[in-house]
Structure formats: structure tokens, C-alpha cells
Design a protein around this motif. Sequence first.
Motif, PDB file in Angstrom:
ATOM      1  N   LEU A 160       0.822  -1.215   0.000  1.00 11.86           N
ATOM      2  CA  LEU A 160       0.000   0.000   0.000  1.00 11.86           C
ATOM      3  C   LEU A 160       0.856   1.265   0.000  1.00 11.86           C
ATOM      4  CD1 LEU A 160      -2.787  -1.088   2.510  1.00 11.86           C
ATOM      5  CD2 LEU A 160      -3.092  -0.651   0.067  1.00 11.86           C
ATOM      6  N   GLU A 161       1.993   1.217   0.690  1.00 13.47           N
ATOM      7  CA  GLU A 161       2.849   2.399   0.781  1.00 13.47           C
ATOM      8  C   GLU A 161       3.489   2.766  -0.561  1.00 13.47           C
ATOM      9  OE1 GLU A 161       6.586  -0.253   2.507  1.00 13.47           O
ATOM     10  OE2 GLU A 161       5.670   1.285   3.746  1.00 13.47           O
ATOM     11  N   ASN A 162       3.475   1.820  -1.513  1.00 13.67           N
ATOM     12  CA  ASN A 162       4.043   2.093  -2.834  1.00 13.67           C
ATOM     13  C   ASN A 162       3.056   2.769  -3.776  1.00 13.67           C
ATOM     14  OD1 ASN A 162       5.457  -0.982  -2.193  1.00 13.67           O
ATOM     15  ND2 ASN A 162       6.772   0.772  -2.567  1.00 13.67           N
ATOM     16  N   ILE A 163       1.767   2.645  -3.465  1.00 13.40           N
ATOM     17  CA  ILE A 163       0.740   3.176  -4.363  1.00 13.40           C
ATOM     18  C   ILE A 163       0.349   4.583  -3.919  1.00 13.40           C
ATOM     19  CG2 ILE A 163      -1.543   2.819  -5.369  1.00 13.40           C
ATOM     20  CD1 ILE A 163      -1.255  -0.152  -4.724  1.00 13.40           C
ATOM     21  N   PHE A 166      -4.310  -0.061  -7.714  1.00 10.97           N
ATOM     22  CA  PHE A 166      -5.363   0.670  -7.002  1.00 10.97           C
ATOM     23  C   PHE A 166      -5.344   0.251  -5.538  1.00 10.97           C
ATOM     24  CE2 PHE A 166      -9.582   1.517  -5.417  1.00 10.97           C
ATOM     25  CZ  PHE A 166     -10.026   2.647  -6.098  1.00 10.97           C
ATOM     26  N   SER A 167      -5.195   1.223  -4.643  1.00 12.19           N
ATOM     27  CA  SER A 167      -5.217   0.936  -3.208  1.00 12.19           C
ATOM     28  C   SER A 167      -6.655   0.763  -2.735  1.00 12.19           C
ATOM     29  CB  SER A 167      -4.556   2.079  -2.428  1.00 12.19           C
ATOM     30  OG  SER A 167      -4.836   1.968  -1.050  1.00 12.19           O
ATOM     31  N   SER A 168      -6.913  -0.332  -2.051  1.00 10.31           N
ATOM     32  CA  SER A 168      -8.280  -0.586  -1.577  1.00 10.31           C
ATOM     33  C   SER A 168      -8.693   0.384  -0.474  1.00 10.31           C
ATOM     34  CB  SER A 168      -8.396  -2.017  -1.055  1.00 10.31           C
ATOM     35  OG  SER A 168      -7.638  -2.181   0.134  1.00 10.31           O
ATOM     36  N   PHE A 169      -7.696   0.982   0.209  1.00 11.70           N
ATOM     37  CA  PHE A 169      -8.010   1.919   1.289  1.00 11.70           C
ATOM     38  C   PHE A 169      -8.249   3.314   0.721  1.00 11.70           C
ATOM     39  CE2 PHE A 169      -6.030  -1.536   3.514  1.00 11.70           C
ATOM     40  CZ  PHE A 169      -6.791  -1.636   4.667  1.00 11.70           C
ATOM     41  N   VAL A 170      -9.371   3.889   1.063  1.00  9.58           N
ATOM     42  CA  VAL A 170      -9.779   5.183   0.517  1.00  9.58           C
ATOM     43  C   VAL A 170      -9.959   6.153   1.674  1.00  9.58           C
ATOM     44  CG1 VAL A 170     -11.503   6.424  -0.835  1.00  9.58           C
ATOM     45  CG2 VAL A 170     -10.949   4.047  -1.395  1.00  9.58           C
ATOM     46  N   ILE A 211       5.394  -8.409  -7.435  1.00  9.08           N
ATOM     47  CA  ILE A 211       4.060  -8.977  -7.253  1.00  9.08           C
ATOM     48  C   ILE A 211       3.282  -7.989  -6.397  1.00  9.08           C
ATOM     49  CG2 ILE A 211       4.890 -11.358  -7.364  1.00  9.08           C
ATOM     50  CD1 ILE A 211       4.279 -11.422  -4.239  1.00  9.08           C
ATOM     51  N   ASN A 212       1.958  -8.096  -6.388  1.00  8.93           N
ATOM     52  CA  ASN A 212       1.163  -7.219  -5.529  1.00  8.93           C
ATOM     53  C   ASN A 212       0.790  -7.931  -4.240  1.00  8.93           C
ATOM     54  OD1 ASN A 212      -0.599  -8.942  -6.967  1.00  8.93           O
ATOM     55  ND2 ASN A 212      -2.338  -7.580  -6.622  1.00  8.93           N
ATOM     56  N   LYS A 213       0.661  -7.153  -3.184  1.00 11.60           N
ATOM     57  CA  LYS A 213       0.265  -7.654  -1.872  1.00 11.60           C
ATOM     58  C   LYS A 213      -1.244  -7.504  -1.715  1.00 11.60           C
ATOM     59  CE  LYS A 213       1.540  -7.166   3.033  1.00 11.60           C
ATOM     60  NZ  LYS A 213       0.152  -7.162   3.547  1.00 11.60           N
ATOM     61  N   ALA A 214      -1.812  -8.135  -0.719  1.00 11.31           N
ATOM     62  CA  ALA A 214      -3.247  -8.011  -0.441  1.00 11.31           C
ATOM     63  C   ALA A 214      -3.626  -6.546  -0.269  1.00 11.31           C
ATOM     64  CB  ALA A 214      -3.601  -8.790   0.820  1.00 11.31           C
ATOM     65  N   ASP A 215      -4.801  -6.182  -0.758  1.00 15.84           N
ATOM     66  CA  ASP A 215      -5.353  -4.818  -0.724  1.00 15.84           C
ATOM     67  C   ASP A 215      -4.715  -3.893  -1.739  1.00 15.84           C
ATOM     68  OD1 ASP A 215      -7.386  -5.056   1.273  1.00 15.84           O
ATOM     69  OD2 ASP A 215      -5.807  -5.162   2.778  1.00 15.84           O
ATOM     70  N   CYS A 216      -3.789  -4.415  -2.541  1.00 13.73           N
ATOM     71  CA  CYS A 216      -3.218  -3.660  -3.653  1.00 13.73           C
ATOM     72  C   CYS A 216      -3.770  -4.282  -4.943  1.00 13.73           C
ATOM     73  CB  CYS A 216      -1.694  -3.734  -3.645  1.00 13.73           C
ATOM     74  SG  CYS A 216      -0.927  -3.090  -2.153  1.00 13.73           S
ATOM     75  N   PHE A 217      -4.886  -3.762  -5.400  1.00 16.41           N
ATOM     76  CA  PHE A 217      -5.538  -4.341  -6.566  1.00 16.41           C
ATOM     77  C   PHE A 217      -4.753  -4.025  -7.836  1.00 16.41           C
ATOM     78  CE2 PHE A 217      -9.658  -3.377  -4.073  1.00 16.41           C
ATOM     79  CZ  PHE A 217      -9.467  -4.501  -3.284  1.00 16.41           C
TER      80      PHE A 217
END
Length: 462
Positions: free
Chosen positions: A250-253, A286-290, A307-313
Motif C-alpha cells: 500500500l505504501e508504494n501506491i 489501485f489501493s483498496s483503502f480510501v 508482485i502485488n500484496k493483499a489490498d493492492c488491486f
Amino acid sequence: MSELPKGWVETTLGNVAKWSSGGTPSRKNTAYYNGDVPWIKTGDLGVRYLEEASENISNEGLKNSSAKLFPKNSVAIAMYGATIGKTSILNIEAATNQACGVAIPNASLSSIFLYYLLKNEKEGFIARGKGGAQPNISQTIIKEYPIWLPPLNEQIRITNKLDSILAKVDKAQARLNKIPAILKRFRQSVLAAATSGELTKEWREVEGLSKDTWQPVSIDDLSNRAFDGPFGSKLKTADYTDNGIKVARLENIGHLVFNSAKETFISEVKYQDLIKNTIEHNDVLFSSFVDEEIRTCLFDERFGTYINKADCFCIRPNKEMVSPEYLMYSLACKHTYEKIKKQVHGATRPRVNLRYLKSFEISLPSSEEQSAVVEKINQLFHKADKVEKQYLDAKARLDRLTQSILAKAFRGELVPQDPNDEPAEQLLDRILKERLSQQQKADKLKKTTKKRAIKAKVADKG
């Protein structure tokens, strides 16, 4: 190093003020908090005059901890971590936590002069910080810190001059500080005009097209694939390594930017288990956290294998239908934010799930108009970027100006010396002799009190 100005004396911070620090009442006792005593922490420091604390403690919390009540006009400085050197004058009677060093100036200098002096020495305190990643300075370091002290009358002239000059710098800084918000509104207005068709209205007129060509299409229909990252036991903290294949977290997005500076890795072996989560060139993340804005960006193959981590769509656009840049801009616009924010309203950690994102619809023009939209956005954003760079350059110059003015003041070059001023050495000598006399009286009183207590105890036994 320049020569000590005439009438000045070299001394230490410990000789010009009484230094102390505070403490933290036990968090386990709720009665110690939310009282009437302002409790200053390092995050509160930085303004010239501190009028209020971000948190209060009770008198009971004050009595049952190492926290102390400091008088108005004390000067506080941050001693821990990234805040080292942040300084404020307490414009209220207040307590502090242990991360704040607090000075009660003696008659050799004023609070405002000490405030400016500490600001000037911020880099020196940072350089003396100890403790690795989160360096700290101690009371000892502060008290032993060497300073040049001018005569009292010259201090007044210096502070008056600094007040006058820095007030103008502060006004300029205040005007500059409005620019980021203005640029943010400008970029959002560009995206709003672009995704509503307003930005390419003239283009359609030239091409003989109408807005009717724009159609609502879901992300699911626009993508070859949309997927979340591995979660739970599929990717644990224990799987992270010092090098290898990178993981987009998430910190990358960011908002329209991929922050590649922060890196997390998994091994090549673990990557083979998660290879289907490999991010490809021009995938839309897309970050799932808004929260305050939509965080979405394009991935560039130059970043390396991720690769993407969970919550990083990860959305893999069907490029025959949608331009990856157009999709990113559509997701980043305020209209999208407002619609998604309503969907997650009231959540403790507001976020959307992949199912909702795949069902989300954007307005989609023809491929030719998408290209025109993206081109116009990029042109306008390029202009905004140039303004932002000018702002950052101006801000850096102002910051350097403030420090150069302070440095000049504390080299004795900002105001002229007056031979009629009492030399600082004489003033400081009187103060230190008075302090020694008071300490000797206090020690004598303590001894006398102790002797009387012993005699009384002996008499009671007799």
C-alpha cells in the motif's frame, strides 16, 4: 569559525538557563488524563509561541509521574527522533513529556532570544543525536552545548531585528504554503473536465463527433484481468527477505505515482508460488483503502519484477478498449472518489473490495478521444509540475534564508555592537555567583533541617 564579537562571552546552555524535562503518567490509569493541565509533546513544538497542547493530563497524573509544571515563557526543545531541535516558547503554564527538554532562562537572556538561539543550533543538535535510526539528545548534551552569548542590550536589538525580518519571511512562507492546495485543486479540476468530456469538447467539434459516443463501462469489462494480492498464510511477514523479487504494498501506491523508494522483497522460491501475481507494464494499481483521495497509479516495467500484496488491486487493461493512462486518470478523479467514499462511509478503515471495483463504471469515449484526453491532461499536468518545482525551489530558498539570517545574528553580524553595553561576561559572572550563593544557602538549610530531624528523633527515643 569567526572571531568572538566584542562584549560577547563563550559559555554553555547550562549556564544561561535551568534545564529539566517532563514525564508521562501511566496510560493504565484513565484518571491521569483529560484533566486541566496542558501536556506538551514533541509533535506540538515548532510554532514560536505555543498556546495549547494536543493533550491534557490531570493534577493527579501530574503528582503521580515525573511530569512537571513549567511556567509561562519557558522554552521547550524536542530531544527525540525526527523532531530533534523543534523549539517553542510556552505561552501557557504547561507540563511536558520526557521527550521535551525545557529551559527556564535566567537573567542573562530572554525567552525569545533563547528560542532564536536554539533554532539556529538545530543542525548542531541533530549532529549530536545518538541512538541509530532514531537519534536522541540528552539533558547533558543540551547543558554542555557551547554558545556565544551577547550583552543583554544587544540581545534585545538582535531579537527586535529578527522579529522584523522573519515576520516578512513568515508572510512569504504563508503565501507559498497556499500553492500545494491550489495545485491540487487545479489537477482535480483538469481530471473532472477530462473525464466529463469538457476538456475535449473543441476536439469533438473539429472531428464532427458528439458526447453521445461516451458510454458507461465497468472495470471488469475493460480489463483482461483484475486481481488482489495474496493474503493470510499465502504471504506472511516471515516470507520477506533482504533481497529478491519486490512486493508492491500500500505504501508504494500513491496518487498518480508509484513510490518505488520503499522496497520489500521475497525470495525467488517464494515468487514461484506467487508468480500469477506478477505485475506487468502498464497495469493499473489501485489501493483498496480510501481516505482523502484515490491512490492509483501506472506500473512501469523499469521498476523491476514485482508482485502485488493483499489490498493492492491490479487491473490489467484491455488495451483495445481502454488506454491504461485514461483508466488511471478516470479512477483518480474526484467524481470517482466521491462515489467510492459513499460506498465505504462509516468504515473504521475505509476500503472497497475487488468485487466493487470490478463493478465500478467509468465514462468511456472512443480510443481516439481517449488519446486526446490523455494528451491534454499530460500537457496541463506538465505546466502544474513546473509551477510545483518553482514552489519547491522558492520554499528551499526561504528555508535557507531563515537559517542564514539566524546564523548572521549569532555571529554578531546582524546588528552593531555598542561599547556602552555591559559585557556579557560580567552579567553572566554575577548570575553564576548568585546561583552558587543560592545553592549554598539551600544546601545549608537542608543540612540544618536534617540535623533537627535527627535530634528530634533521638529525643523521642529518649
